[in-house]
Motif scaffolding. Structure first.
Motif, PDB file in Angstrom:
ATOM      1  N   ASP A 140       0.832  -1.207   0.000  1.00 56.00           N
ATOM      2  CA  ASP A 140       0.000   0.000   0.000  1.00 56.00           C
ATOM      3  C   ASP A 140       0.866   1.258   0.000  1.00 56.00           C
ATOM      4  N   ASP A 141       1.943   1.244   0.796  1.00 55.22           N
ATOM      5  CA  ASP A 141       2.855   2.389   0.823  1.00 55.22           C
ATOM      6  C   ASP A 141       3.508   2.583  -0.538  1.00 55.22           C
ATOM      7  N   LEU A 142       3.911   1.484  -1.146  1.00 53.81           N
ATOM      8  CA  LEU A 142       4.542   1.558  -2.463  1.00 53.81           C
ATOM      9  C   LEU A 142       3.562   2.082  -3.505  1.00 53.81           C
ATOM     10  N   LYS A 143       2.313   1.645  -3.420  1.00 51.67           N
ATOM     11  CA  LYS A 143       1.290   2.109  -4.353  1.00 51.67           C
ATOM     12  C   LYS A 143       1.083   3.616  -4.227  1.00 51.67           C
ATOM     13  N   ALA A 144       1.023   4.106  -2.997  1.00 48.43           N
ATOM     14  CA  ALA A 144       0.849   5.540  -2.771  1.00 48.43           C
ATOM     15  C   ALA A 144       2.061   6.316  -3.289  1.00 48.43           C
ATOM     16  N   LYS A 145       3.249   5.799  -3.027  1.00 49.33           N
ATOM     17  CA  LYS A 145       4.462   6.465  -3.494  1.00 49.33           C
ATOM     18  C   LYS A 145       4.517   6.481  -5.015  1.00 49.33           C
ATOM     19  N   LEU A 146       4.125   5.379  -5.652  1.00 42.77           N
ATOM     20  CA  LEU A 146       4.102   5.326  -7.110  1.00 42.77           C
ATOM     21  C   LEU A 146       3.118   6.329  -7.689  1.00 42.77           C
ATOM     22  N   LYS A 147       1.969   6.520  -7.025  1.00 41.20           N
ATOM     23  CA  LYS A 147       1.002   7.520  -7.475  1.00 41.20           C
ATOM     24  C   LYS A 147       1.621   8.912  -7.449  1.00 41.20           C
ATOM     25  N   GLU A 148       2.319   9.214  -6.354  1.00 37.86           N
ATOM     26  CA  GLU A 148       2.963  10.525  -6.226  1.00 37.86           C
ATOM     27  C   GLU A 148       4.025  10.718  -7.313  1.00 37.86           C
ATOM     28  N   VAL A 149       4.859   9.710  -7.505  1.00 37.69           N
ATOM     29  CA  VAL A 149       5.921   9.808  -8.503  1.00 37.69           C
ATOM     30  C   VAL A 149       5.330   9.920  -9.898  1.00 37.69           C
ATOM     31  N   ASN A 150       4.278   9.156 -10.168  1.00 33.79           N
ATOM     32  CA  ASN A 150       3.629   9.190 -11.479  1.00 33.79           C
ATOM     33  C   ASN A 150       3.026  10.570 -11.753  1.00 33.79           C
ATOM     34  N   ALA A 151       2.409  11.169 -10.743  1.00 31.87           N
ATOM     35  CA  ALA A 151       1.828  12.509 -10.905  1.00 31.87           C
ATOM     36  C   ALA A 151       2.925  13.540 -11.176  1.00 31.87           C
ATOM     37  N   ALA A 152       4.015  13.455 -10.416  1.00 29.34           N
ATOM     38  CA  ALA A 152       5.119  14.395 -10.616  1.00 29.34           C
ATOM     39  C   ALA A 152       5.742  14.197 -11.994  1.00 29.34           C
ATOM     40  N   LEU A 153       5.896  12.952 -12.396  1.00 26.60           N
ATOM     41  CA  LEU A 153       6.477  12.656 -13.702  1.00 26.60           C
ATOM     42  C   LEU A 153       5.576  13.157 -14.826  1.00 26.60           C
ATOM     43  N   SER A 154       4.287  12.972 -14.687  1.00 25.02           N
ATOM     44  CA  SER A 154       3.342  13.465 -15.698  1.00 25.02           C
ATOM     45  C   SER A 154       3.419  14.978 -15.809  1.00 25.02           C
ATOM     46  N   LYS A 155       3.492  15.642 -14.673  1.00 24.89           N
ATOM     47  CA  LYS A 155       3.588  17.098 -14.679  1.00 24.89           C
ATOM     48  C   LYS A 155       4.872  17.534 -15.366  1.00 24.89           C
ATOM     49  N   ASN A 156       5.977  16.877 -15.054  1.00 28.03           N
ATOM     50  CA  ASN A 156       7.256  17.234 -15.673  1.00 28.03           C
ATOM     51  C   ASN A 156       7.251  16.974 -17.174  1.00 28.03           C
ATOM     52  N   VAL A 157       6.641  15.880 -17.598  1.00 30.95           N
ATOM     53  CA  VAL A 157       6.559  15.581 -19.029  1.00 30.95           C
ATOM     54  C   VAL A 157       5.707  16.639 -19.728  1.00 30.95           C
TER      55      VAL A 157
END
Length: 93
Positions: free
Chosen positions: A59-76
């Motif tokens: 669950d922690d990894l899933k939440a962290k992946l969501k955060e990283v994915n959102a940041a990565l999408s914003k950067n892209v």
């Protein structure tokens, strides 16, 4: 007559001794089975704790992946926007 009573008493005493021995053997077998069951329960409890920890980590990894994915999408998106601005500069009128 007395021989009959003595023999019956001896036979009944032997039966009582036999039943006591059987009872102790049954208790011993029950204790062994109970020990196996207790060991199984301890192992099951340990496995459940491990799985609970893994689930929490998942669950922690899933939440962290969501955060990283959102940041990565914003950067892209920002990178694409910047690239578009560089390739097609605004025309001034």
């Amino acid at each position: 007559m007395i021989y009959l009573l003595v023999s019956i008493t001896v036979i009944l005493s032997l039966v009582i001794v036999y039943l006591i021995l059987q009872f102790h053997q049954s208790q011993k077998a029950f204790q062994q089975k109970l020990k196996v069951f207790e060991d199984f329960m301890v192992e099951l409890n340990s496995e459940q704790k491990k799985q609970s920890i893994q689930l929490r980590l998942s669950d922690d990894l899933k939440a962290k992946l969501k955060e990283v994915n959102a940041a990565l999408s914003k950067n892209v998106f920002e990178l694409n926007y910047q690239l578009m601005e560089d390739l097609y500069p605004k025309k001034e009128m």
